[in-house]
Design a protein around this motif. Structure first.
Motif: not given
Length: 167
Positions: A112, A117, A114-115
């Protein structure tokens, strides 16, 4: 393309600057043979989803230590427990092309951050693997046990394999 799980025992092995999950203490060059994933083999039960159904776990321990280990292996098997992974939208980029800062995180918080999912693959919904301790065997004797025979495991193929399953 995932990074190695931090904190794993590597003994005195030089992993030859390999940062991915293919380099382990027993496979420091990161070689692969067929569909084998060395990290899955060396660090069972594996923490990511795999295509494999667990049939049996054979340990070198018996008694209460062996029972505790078997309970752990059976509870952590993907046969009975969902496994998570990080989706960063990288597609099928080969692991060799990703430097350590680009490798896919192994845990939810790193994913999360690192962006990505965090996704879970459901358990296979089948029985946990059979698990038991093996008789003692001497080193370098090809698995021969006290009765002079080879150690072995007889797997009975279950009738519960779903139609069309490519296991």
């Amino acid at each position: 393309r995932t990074g190695p799980r931090q904190g794993l025992y590597v003994a005195d092995r030089n992993l030859n600057q390999r940062n991915g999950a293919t380099a382990t203490r027993q496979n420091n060059n990161g070689e692969r043979h067929g569909l084998e994933c060395p990290e899955e083999r060396d660090y069972y039960p594996y923490w990511h989803p795999t295509a494999w159904r667990d049939v049996a776990v054979l340990t070198s321990e018996d008694g209460s230590q062996g029972r505790r280990r078997c309970e752990f292996y059976q509870a952590e098997s993907q046969n009975v427990r969902a496994k998570g992974y990080c989706d960063l939208g990288l597609g099928d980029s080969p692991a060799k092309t990703l430097d350590p800062n680009q490798q896919v995180p192994n845990q939810r918080d790193g994913c999360e951050a690192r962006g990505g999912t965090w996704r879970e693959q459901a358990a296979w919904g089948i029985d946990p693997p059979e698990c038991f301790g093996l008789p003692e065997s001497r080193d370098n004797h090809h698995g021969n046990i006290k009765n002079g025979r080879m150690m072995s495991y007889l797997w009975r193929i279950p009738h519960s394999i779903p139609d069309g399953d490519a296991c």
